[in-house]
Enzyme design. Structure first.
Site, PDB file in Angstrom:
ATOM      1  N   LYS A  19     -42.766   6.250   0.530  1.00  0.00           N
ATOM      2  CA  LYS A  19     -42.638   7.119  -0.653  1.00  0.00           C
ATOM      3  C   LYS A  19     -42.560   8.569  -0.215  1.00  0.00           C
ATOM      4  CE  LYS A  19     -45.554   4.925  -4.186  1.00  0.00           C
ATOM      5  NZ  LYS A  19     -46.777   5.124  -4.983  1.00  0.00           N
ATOM      6  N   ASP A  76     -46.705   6.441  -9.281  1.00  0.00           N
ATOM      7  CA  ASP A  76     -47.053   5.026  -9.376  1.00  0.00           C
ATOM      8  C   ASP A  76     -45.779   4.279  -9.732  1.00  0.00           C
ATOM      9  OD1 ASP A  76     -49.556   3.313  -9.142  1.00  0.00           O
ATOM     10  OD2 ASP A  76     -48.526   2.433 -10.857  1.00  0.00           O
ATOM     11  N   PHE A 159     -38.017   1.035   2.033  1.00  0.00           N
ATOM     12  CA  PHE A 159     -39.311   0.404   2.349  1.00  0.00           C
ATOM     13  C   PHE A 159     -39.573  -0.680   1.300  1.00  0.00           C
ATOM     14  CE2 PHE A 159     -40.142   3.701  -0.718  1.00  0.00           C
ATOM     15  CZ  PHE A 159     -41.207   3.247  -1.488  1.00  0.00           C
TER      16      PHE A 159
HETATM   17  P1  ITT Z   1     -50.010   5.122  -3.238  1.00  0.00           P
HETATM   18  O1  ITT Z   1     -50.763   4.547  -4.411  1.00  0.00           O
HETATM   19  O2  ITT Z   1     -50.919   5.633  -2.172  1.00  0.00           O
HETATM   20  O3  ITT Z   1     -48.971   6.113  -3.646  1.00  0.00           O
HETATM   21  P2  ITT Z   1     -48.936   2.437  -3.026  1.00  0.00           P
HETATM   22  O4  ITT Z   1     -47.951   1.787  -2.097  1.00  0.00           O
HETATM   23  O5  ITT Z   1     -50.254   1.713  -3.230  1.00  0.00           O
HETATM   24  O6  ITT Z   1     -49.189   3.931  -2.514  1.00  0.00           O
HETATM   25  P3  ITT Z   1     -48.166   1.964  -5.784  1.00  0.00           P
HETATM   26  O7  ITT Z   1     -49.497   1.456  -6.200  1.00  0.00           O
HETATM   27  O8  ITT Z   1     -47.432   2.904  -6.673  1.00  0.00           O
HETATM   28  O9  ITT Z   1     -48.232   2.715  -4.389  1.00  0.00           O
HETATM   29  O10 ITT Z   1     -47.263   0.705  -5.477  1.00  0.00           O
HETATM   30  C1  ITT Z   1     -45.900   0.842  -5.390  1.00  0.00           C
HETATM   31  C2  ITT Z   1     -45.311  -0.376  -4.704  1.00  0.00           C
HETATM   32  O11 ITT Z   1     -44.082  -0.723  -5.367  1.00  0.00           O
HETATM   33  C3  ITT Z   1     -44.936  -0.056  -3.272  1.00  0.00           C
HETATM   34  O12 ITT Z   1     -46.006  -0.323  -2.393  1.00  0.00           O
HETATM   35  C4  ITT Z   1     -43.738  -0.967  -3.063  1.00  0.00           C
HETATM   36  O13 ITT Z   1     -44.155  -2.260  -2.789  1.00  0.00           O
HETATM   37  C5  ITT Z   1     -43.072  -0.979  -4.442  1.00  0.00           C
HETATM   38  N1  ITT Z   1     -42.058   0.093  -4.537  1.00  0.00           N
HETATM   39  C6  ITT Z   1     -42.114   1.222  -5.290  1.00  0.00           C
HETATM   40  N2  ITT Z   1     -41.037   1.989  -5.107  1.00  0.00           N
HETATM   41  C7  ITT Z   1     -40.262   1.344  -4.224  1.00  0.00           C
HETATM   42  C8  ITT Z   1     -39.026   1.641  -3.617  1.00  0.00           C
HETATM   43  O14 ITT Z   1     -38.390   2.786  -3.851  1.00  0.00           O
HETATM   44  N3  ITT Z   1     -38.521   0.747  -2.756  1.00  0.00           N
HETATM   45  C9  ITT Z   1     -39.167  -0.383  -2.484  1.00  0.00           C
HETATM   46  N4  ITT Z   1     -40.346  -0.742  -2.988  1.00  0.00           N
HETATM   47  C10 ITT Z   1     -40.905   0.119  -3.855  1.00  0.00           C
END
Ligand code: ITT
Length: 208
Positions: A19, A76, A159
């Site tokens: 991200k 999120d 990712f």
């Molecule tokens: P933070 O809370 O620390 O920001 P996190 O990975 O736990 O990190 P989220 O709870 O928002 O974040 O979960 C988002 C998930 O959704 C992320 O880990 C990916 O699995 C998926 N995701 C979100 N945006 C994406 C993208 O652009 N490409 C691929 N997968 C994505």
């Protein structure tokens, strides 16, 4: 005595490196430095107990703003698959366990949709961004990118679930397109560009 003006910067409340790479590119013309939580020296274990992307983004941005007193943004996001009634949705990071590799998670989702025809494979990435200001105001924005779940794992960019998120108009997954094009089309790009507009307006208002 020389007074150094405090540098205006945004702390981004995320521990997700994938991200953060995209966020830096999308916000690079903001005229403010964007630093990750780690770069700002903030360690926070935040319980994301909201039921919507917006609620969780606000929880993360507020929690970190209360710790550092600076402008804090949070993202999120997640993948909604219609055939699975919107799953993994807000549980995208936690689906099959936070530490499970995305090769395993992506293969499991492909398997769940193995014999599902194209017209029932619709899906979308959703991103909510929250910005918590030191004066207590909280701004939110949302962006969506529509696509379908592909048939195999493809591509090295991006990712998470990018290698199975297929964009029919490009004939590629979001892990096969360039980072620049992904940011142009993506849920995150849309939500952050909208947030840039809202934050500039809010900061101008505060200066008046
Ligand atoms: P933070 O809370 O620390 O920001 P996190 O990975 O736990 O990190 P989220 O709870 O928002 O974040 O979960 C988002 C998930 O959704 C992320 O880990 C990916 O699995 C998926 N995701 C979100 N945006 C994406 C993208 O652009 N490409 C691929 N997968 C994505």
């Amino acid at each position: 005595m020389v007074h150094r003006q405090m540098e205006k910067r945004i702390v981004f409340a995320t521990g997700n490196e994938g991200k953060m790479r995209e966020i830096r590119m999308i916000l690079k013309d903001m005229g403010m430095r964007v630093v990750s939580m780690r770069e700002a020296g903030i360690e926070a274990e935040i319980e994301e107990n909201g039921t919507t992307f917006e609620e969780n983004a606000v929880i993360k941005a507020r929690a970190v703003m209360e710790r550092c007193g600076e402008i804090v943004m949070a993202d999120d996001s997640g993948l909604e698959i219609d055939y699975l009634d919107g799953a993994p949705g807000v549980y995208s990071a936690r689906f099959m366990g936070e530490d499970t590799s995305y090769d395993i998670k992506n293969s499991a989702l492909l398997e769940k949709l193995r014999s599902v025809p194209e017209e029932q494979r619709s899906a979308r990435f959703v991103c909510a961004v929250a910005c918590a200001l030191p004066d207590g105001r909280v701004l939110t924005s949302r962006g969506v990118m529509e696509g379908i779940i592909g048939w195999e794992i493809r591509g090295e960019n991006g990712f998470g679930y990018d290698p199975i998120f297929y964009l029919p108009e490009y004939g590629k997954t979001s892990a096969e397109i360039s980072p620049e094009l992904k940011n142009e089309l993506s849920h995150r790009g849309k939500a952050l560009r909208e947030m840039k507009r809202q934050l500039s307006a809010a900061l101008q208002e505060a200066e008046r």
